[in-house]
Design an enzyme around this catalytic site. Structure first.
Site, PDB file in Angstrom:
ATOM      1  N   ASP A  27       0.668  10.541  -5.048  1.00 18.07           N
ATOM      2  CA  ASP A  27      -0.296   9.247  -5.180  1.00 18.07           C
ATOM      3  C   ASP A  27      -0.491   8.349  -6.583  1.00 18.07           C
ATOM      4  O   ASP A  27      -0.104   9.058  -7.478  1.00 18.07           O
ATOM      5  CB  ASP A  27      -1.648  10.314  -4.876  1.00 18.07           C
ATOM      6  CG  ASP A  27      -2.634   9.270  -4.344  1.00 18.07           C
ATOM      7  OD1 ASP A  27      -2.415   8.097  -4.246  1.00 18.07           O
ATOM      8  OD2 ASP A  27      -3.886   9.744  -4.337  1.00 18.07           O
ATOM      9  N   HIS A  44       5.113   0.955  -5.922  1.00 22.26           N
ATOM     10  CA  HIS A  44       6.029   1.953  -4.968  1.00 22.26           C
ATOM     11  C   HIS A  44       7.590   1.866  -5.099  1.00 22.26           C
ATOM     12  O   HIS A  44       7.959   2.955  -5.254  1.00 22.26           O
ATOM     13  CB  HIS A  44       5.755   1.291  -3.459  1.00 22.26           C
ATOM     14  CG  HIS A  44       4.327   1.328  -3.076  1.00 22.26           C
ATOM     15  ND1 HIS A  44       3.630   2.330  -3.154  1.00 22.26           N
ATOM     16  CD2 HIS A  44       3.739   0.503  -2.177  1.00 22.26           C
ATOM     17  CE1 HIS A  44       2.603   2.449  -2.465  1.00 22.26           C
ATOM     18  NE2 HIS A  44       2.563   1.179  -1.734  1.00 22.26           N
ATOM     19  N   LEU A 138      19.743  21.910  -2.138  1.00 21.53           N
ATOM     20  CA  LEU A 138      18.058  21.532  -1.832  1.00 21.53           C
ATOM     21  C   LEU A 138      18.022  21.004  -0.416  1.00 21.53           C
ATOM     22  O   LEU A 138      18.704  19.979  -0.221  1.00 21.53           O
ATOM     23  CB  LEU A 138      17.824  20.705  -3.107  1.00 21.53           C
ATOM     24  CG  LEU A 138      16.244  20.040  -2.963  1.00 21.53           C
ATOM     25  CD1 LEU A 138      15.371  21.099  -3.739  1.00 21.53           C
ATOM     26  CD2 LEU A 138      16.041  18.768  -3.740  1.00 21.53           C
TER      27      LEU A 138
HETATM   28  C1  FPP Z   1       0.534   6.521  -2.538  1.00 19.53           C
HETATM   29  O1  FPP Z   1      -0.060   5.588  -3.541  1.00 19.53           O
HETATM   30  C2  FPP Z   1       1.950   6.431  -2.397  1.00 19.53           C
HETATM   31  C3  FPP Z   1       2.316   5.968  -1.158  1.00 19.53           C
HETATM   32  C4  FPP Z   1       1.655   5.588   0.045  1.00 19.53           C
HETATM   33  C5  FPP Z   1       3.809   5.785  -0.963  1.00 19.53           C
HETATM   34  C6  FPP Z   1       4.722   6.821  -1.564  1.00 19.53           C
HETATM   35  C7  FPP Z   1       6.054   6.108  -1.459  1.00 19.53           C
HETATM   36  C8  FPP Z   1       6.875   6.094  -2.660  1.00 19.53           C
HETATM   37  C9  FPP Z   1       6.806   6.929  -3.837  1.00 19.53           C
HETATM   38  C10 FPP Z   1       8.157   5.281  -2.553  1.00 19.53           C
HETATM   39  C11 FPP Z   1       9.247   5.547  -1.699  1.00 19.53           C
HETATM   40  C12 FPP Z   1       9.591   6.930  -1.452  1.00 19.53           C
HETATM   41  C13 FPP Z   1      10.746   7.253  -0.994  1.00 19.53           C
HETATM   42  C14 FPP Z   1      10.987   8.700  -0.477  1.00 19.53           C
HETATM   43  C15 FPP Z   1      11.984   6.568  -1.343  1.00 19.53           C
HETATM   44  P1  FPP Z   1      -1.052   4.680  -3.286  1.00 19.53           P
HETATM   45  O2  FPP Z   1      -0.628   3.476  -3.082  1.00 19.53           O
HETATM   46  O3  FPP Z   1      -2.001   5.142  -2.348  1.00 19.53           O
HETATM   47  O4  FPP Z   1      -1.619   4.489  -4.586  1.00 19.53           O
HETATM   48  P2  FPP Z   1      -3.176   4.057  -5.019  1.00 19.53           P
HETATM   49  O5  FPP Z   1      -4.163   5.262  -4.633  1.00 19.53           O
HETATM   50  O6  FPP Z   1      -3.261   3.926  -6.583  1.00 19.53           O
HETATM   51  O7  FPP Z   1      -3.504   2.987  -4.209  1.00 19.53           O
END
Ligand code: FPP
Length: 250
Positions: A27, A44, A138
């Site tokens: 997050d 992201h 893994l």
């Molecule tokens: C939460 O941050 C994160 C996500 C919704 C997406 C997670 C994706 C990645 C880490 C990148 C791609 C992953 C892979 C496996 C290649 P948020 O957008 O909710 O952040 P915020 O709470 O600060 O708005």
């Protein structure tokens, strides 16, 4: 002086057993980008680099399974532009990382409801799963279009279908049979859940499987989450006293 990742890793190996299965709610990508006046998608993208670091750190520490929350069912409701960017990023990850993951011995599985995925995304998912099938170092489970309540409902539906078909008696439905119908069946329950960005929420992630997991919440935003942070979380886990609801005699 703050200890280096290698110092932390040595300490980890000396101190005791590492958790076999670690789940991660990644997050804070959006906030990371916002603080830099960048579009959310840049967060992201930076988060994707952290996934590579996490995989490497998991291997170094000797963790056997990592289950990461990349895209929830609720995330489909984000602005279309962000959904598209996340899907493109996942496809990019698959296209660019498959060879390295295979070389590292990582077996990738994607958990979640595949029905809303585009044909392209689905192809990428199937590609990385088959390419990395032989990985034994893994297991990396990437939860995409995943929601725990939907997963539990699906398990109930699958069991009901077996009952209706006469293959299963209602009296034979127990916790083990139920767990066999969850996406995570081959890997069992996580020992540790890490959540970044300081939020104390489960966000509909692995509701069944986390029943006895240890929680570790760090204020670090996901794109900043490094090997050092991961090893710190494992060291913290090693100091926990897991009782699984029982009394442990001194
Ligand atoms: C939460 O941050 C994160 C996500 C919704 C997406 C997670 C994706 C990645 C880490 C990148 C791609 C992953 C892979 C496996 C290649 P948020 O957008 O909710 O952040 P915020 O709470 O600060 O708005």
């Amino acid at each position: 002086m703050t200890p280096s990742a290698d110092d932390l890793l040595s300490r980890l190996k000396l101190q005791g057993a590492v958790p076999g299965h670690v789940a991660v709610i990644m997050d804070g990508n959006g906030r990371w980008a916002q603080r830099r006046n960048l579009p959310r998608t840049a967060g992201h993208q930076a988060g994707m680099a952290s996934v590579r670091g996490l995989t490497e750190a998991g291997i170094q520490a000797g963790v056997s399974t990592l289950t990461i929350f990349a895209f929830s069912q609720e995330n489909w409701q984000r602005p279309q532009e962000e959904v598209d960017a996340l899907m493109a990023l996942l496809q990019h990850y698959v296209a660019t990382q498959s060879a390295e993951l295979t070389a590292q011995g990582v077996r990738v599985r994607v958990l979640g409801d595949r029905s809303p995925l585009s044909a392209h995304a689905l192809k990428a998912v199937e590609f990385v799963e088959s390419e990395t099938e032989q990985g034994r170092v893994l297991a990396l489970n990437i939860c995409i279009s995943y929601g725990a309540r939907a997963e539990l409902t699906r398990a109930a539906r699958l069991l009901s279908e077996e009952v209706a078909a006469g293959r299963l008696a209602p009296a034979d439905i127990d916790e083990a049979r139920f767990a066999e119908r969850l996406y995570t069946a081959p890997w069992g329950d996580p020992d540790l859940l890490i959540r970044t960005s300081g939020e104390f929420r489960l966000s509909n992630f692995l509701l069944w499987q986390l029943a006895y997991a240890e929680f570790y919440v760090t204020p670090v935003l996901w794109p900043d989450f490094s090997r050092e942070h991961f090893f710190e979380a494992l060291l913290d886990y090693q100091r926990r006293d897991r009782r699984f609801g029982r009394v442990v005699n001194e």
